[in-house]
Design an enzyme around this catalytic site. Structure first.
Site, PDB file in Angstrom:
ATOM      1  N   GLY A 204      29.020  24.835  49.949  1.00 32.09           N
ATOM      2  CA  GLY A 204      30.482  24.884  49.803  1.00 32.09           C
ATOM      3  C   GLY A 204      30.891  26.104  48.992  1.00 32.09           C
ATOM      4  O   GLY A 204      30.203  26.486  48.053  1.00 32.09           O
TER       5      GLY A 204
ATOM      6  N   ARG B 153      26.921  25.292  55.412  1.00 28.40           N
ATOM      7  CA  ARG B 153      25.996  24.284  54.878  1.00 28.40           C
ATOM      8  C   ARG B 153      24.797  24.189  55.822  1.00 28.40           C
ATOM      9  O   ARG B 153      24.970  23.863  56.999  1.00 28.40           O
ATOM     10  CB  ARG B 153      26.682  22.930  54.768  1.00 28.40           C
TER      11      ARG B 153
ATOM     12  N   GLY C 222      24.664  26.053  45.231  1.00 30.64           N
ATOM     13  CA  GLY C 222      24.535  24.862  44.397  1.00 30.64           C
ATOM     14  C   GLY C 222      23.157  24.229  44.498  1.00 30.64           C
ATOM     15  O   GLY C 222      22.166  24.924  44.770  1.00 30.64           O
TER      16      GLY C 222
ATOM     17  N   GLY D 193      21.654  22.232  46.755  1.00 30.60           N
ATOM     18  CA  GLY D 193      20.942  22.369  48.030  1.00 30.60           C
ATOM     19  C   GLY D 193      20.373  23.775  48.173  1.00 30.60           C
ATOM     20  O   GLY D 193      19.211  23.956  48.570  1.00 30.60           O
TER      21      GLY D 193
ATOM     22  N   ILE E  40      31.736  23.996  41.968  1.00 29.50           N
ATOM     23  CA  ILE E  40      32.834  23.398  41.194  1.00 29.50           C
ATOM     24  C   ILE E  40      32.363  22.084  40.572  1.00 29.50           C
ATOM     25  O   ILE E  40      33.029  21.534  39.723  1.00 29.50           O
ATOM     26  CB  ILE E  40      34.095  23.150  42.047  1.00 29.50           C
ATOM     27  N   ASP E  41      31.201  21.583  41.019  1.00 28.53           N
ATOM     28  CA  ASP E  41      30.716  20.286  40.514  1.00 28.53           C
ATOM     29  C   ASP E  41      30.011  20.392  39.156  1.00 28.53           C
ATOM     30  O   ASP E  41      29.821  19.385  38.475  1.00 28.53           O
ATOM     31  CB  ASP E  41      29.747  19.646  41.523  1.00 28.53           C
TER      32      ASP E  41
ATOM     33  N   ARG F 184      55.526   5.084  38.366  1.00 33.22           N
ATOM     34  CA  ARG F 184      54.459   4.679  39.283  1.00 33.22           C
ATOM     35  C   ARG F 184      53.073   4.832  38.648  1.00 33.22           C
ATOM     36  O   ARG F 184      52.921   5.572  37.672  1.00 33.22           O
ATOM     37  CB  ARG F 184      54.477   5.583  40.522  1.00 33.22           C
TER      38      ARG F 184
ATOM     39  N   GLY G  81      33.824  15.883  43.753  1.00 29.34           N
ATOM     40  CA  GLY G  81      32.633  15.589  42.947  1.00 29.34           C
ATOM     41  C   GLY G  81      32.027  14.300  43.468  1.00 29.34           C
ATOM     42  O   GLY G  81      32.479  13.219  43.102  1.00 29.34           O
TER      43      GLY G  81
ATOM     44  N   ARG H 234      50.484   5.086  44.165  1.00 25.28           N
ATOM     45  CA  ARG H 234      50.301   6.100  45.217  1.00 25.28           C
ATOM     46  C   ARG H 234      48.985   6.855  44.991  1.00 25.28           C
ATOM     47  O   ARG H 234      48.566   7.031  43.849  1.00 25.28           O
ATOM     48  CB  ARG H 234      51.424   7.137  45.169  1.00 25.28           C
TER      49      ARG H 234
HETATM   50  O1  F6P Z   1      29.713  20.675  46.251  1.00 22.51           O
HETATM   51  C1  F6P Z   1      31.025  21.044  46.115  1.00 22.51           C
HETATM   52  C2  F6P Z   1      31.943  20.120  46.835  1.00 22.51           C
HETATM   53  O2  F6P Z   1      33.207  20.669  46.693  1.00 22.51           O
HETATM   54  C3  F6P Z   1      31.904  18.658  46.400  1.00 22.51           C
HETATM   55  O3  F6P Z   1      32.621  18.411  45.222  1.00 22.51           O
HETATM   56  C4  F6P Z   1      32.474  17.956  47.599  1.00 22.51           C
HETATM   57  O4  F6P Z   1      32.001  16.645  47.648  1.00 22.51           O
HETATM   58  C5  F6P Z   1      31.939  18.772  48.735  1.00 22.51           C
HETATM   59  O5  F6P Z   1      31.683  20.062  48.225  1.00 22.51           O
HETATM   60  C6  F6P Z   1      32.849  18.869  49.927  1.00 22.51           C
HETATM   61  O6  F6P Z   1      32.168  19.546  50.938  1.00 22.51           O
HETATM   62  P1  F6P Z   1      32.782  20.161  52.246  1.00 22.51           P
HETATM   63  O7  F6P Z   1      33.454  21.446  51.884  1.00 22.51           O
HETATM   64  O8  F6P Z   1      31.607  20.382  53.123  1.00 22.51           O
HETATM   65  O9  F6P Z   1      33.781  19.184  52.778  1.00 22.51           O
END
Ligand code: F6P
Length: 361
Positions: free
Chosen positions: A13, A78, A115, A117, A139-140, A175, A183, A279
């Site tokens: 990602g 990916r 990241g 992977g 970002i995680d 609300r 994440g 919501r």
């Molecule tokens: O690994 C970063 C991330 O943004 C995760 O927080 C999220 O679960 C995932 O990628 C979303 O992946 P994609 O862009 O393949 O939908």
């Protein structure tokens, strides 16, 4: 003398700061070795481009003006690690093809920005004898062995802005607002933005919640005269019952109920249990878009420049890291199969609890 050839790819990602890191590494190389002594080969779409020899010779001008640019000039894809050693219908032996491209492009080393992977595949290629250096992106913020990854703090800023904006409308309408923050495995982004945005309840995968406790926290606020509540929910949050299940079973059970994440279920349950209008908001990939923050531009530049130094030292099989405020590196083998989770006694969790934030536990 032949030029030093450095391959660069971005995988997994995307996130803000990829281009700033590419630039830091490229400028670092040009400075350390001389522009006429090094050639940078951009590999498109991550490992997919390495498998299919989709490469481009780059020149110094390609790295100008990209510090502030979001996304990745090299594109990304990916290519799951678990499939790397599996020959699929197309009959392509991915590992062997990646090694062939490395050889065909006459690379001296390969920089992999990505990241968890990406780090697994980087380690695999390193064990296969390629000279690989990793750079921790996500970002995680869940890469083991580094205090921080580039992209994380920009996403924290964006998610905090989302929570801030939701605050005013939650207040106007009295609300409960349930905000889903990216994440899947680790809750760092939800924890940091939840604290920074003043969320009342923070739900993360590492601390399974009890929906009755979440509802109690909302009701308690109402009793205290607070007409609205903000619940920050990590994409991978799960309740205590789900935490006992294997991931496959949990996802199947959710799919049967029509949910991917717990967010919509929490929204309905809270409305039923408290009687307050509730919501859900899912900012999703907005959290990964746009220009990197000043913090990430600095971090990305430091990481990129460090990668160039590692090339100079011929120190391969490592990934760059920040530990106790200092830029350093970890062995890929030490990082590859691990995830940095939020511990239930993390300082920020304790801080949150100490100011009355509910984690639903
Ligand atoms: O690994 C970063 C991330 O943004 C995760 O927080 C999220 O679960 C995932 O990628 C979303 O992946 P994609 O862009 O393949 O939908």
């Amino acid at each position: 003398m032949a030029k030093l050839k450095v391959g660069i790819l971005t995988s997994g990602g995307d996130c803000p700061g990829l281009n700033a890191t590419i630039r830091g590494a490229a400028k670092g190389c040009y400075n350390l070795f001389g522009e006429d002594k090094v050639e940078i080969i951009g590999i498109h779409n991550g490992f997919y481009g390495l498998i299919h020899n989709d490469c481009e010779k780059m020149s110094p001008i390609d790295f100008a003006g990209i510090l502030t640019r979001g996304g990745t000039i090299l594109k990304t894809k990916r290519t799951p690690y678990k499939m790397m050693q599996v020959v699929e219908e197309d009959n392509v032996d991915k590992v062997s093809e990646m090694k062939k491209t490395y050889k065909a492009q006459k690379l001296d080393c390969l920089l992999t920005l990505g990241g968890n992977g990406t780090h697994k595949t980087a380690n695999l290629l390193s064990e296969e004898g390629l000279n690989v250096i990793g750079l921790p992106k996500t970002i995680d913020n869940d890469i083991w062995g580094t205090d921080v990854t580039f992209g994380f703090h920009t996403a924290v800023d964006i998610a905090t802005d989302v929570i801030d904006r939701i605050h005013t409308t939650a207040d106007s309408h009295s609300r409960v607002m349930v905000i889903e923050i990216m994440g899947n495995k680790a809750g760092w982004l939800t924890l940091y933005s939840g604290i920074a945005g003043g969320a009342d309840i923070v739900l993360i995968p590492e601390i399974p919640y009890d929906i009755n406790k979440v509802a109690d926290a909302v009701k308690k606020r109402a009793e205290e005269g607070k007409s609205f509540s903000i619940i920050a929910v990590a994409e991978g949050a799960m309740d205590k019952e789900e935490a006992e299940m294997k991931k496959k079973i949990r996802m199947k059970a959710r799919a049967e109920q029509g949910y991917n994440t717990a967010t919509l279920r929490i929204t309905k349950e809270i409305e039923t249990l408290t009687g307050f209008e509730t919501r859900a908001v899912v900012p999703g990939h907005m959290l990964r878009g746009g220009s990197p923050s000043a913090y990430d531009r600095v971090l990305a530049t430091k990481f990129g420049a460090r990668a160039a130094e590692l090339i100079k030292q011929k120190k391969f099989g490592y990934t760059v890291a920040k530990v106790d405020g200092k830029i350093t590196e970890n062995k890929l083998t030490d990082v590859a199969m691990k995830t940095k989770f939020v511990l239930p006694d993390d300082e920020l969790v304790i801080t949150g609890k100490n100011i009355g934030i509910s984690f639903g536990d």
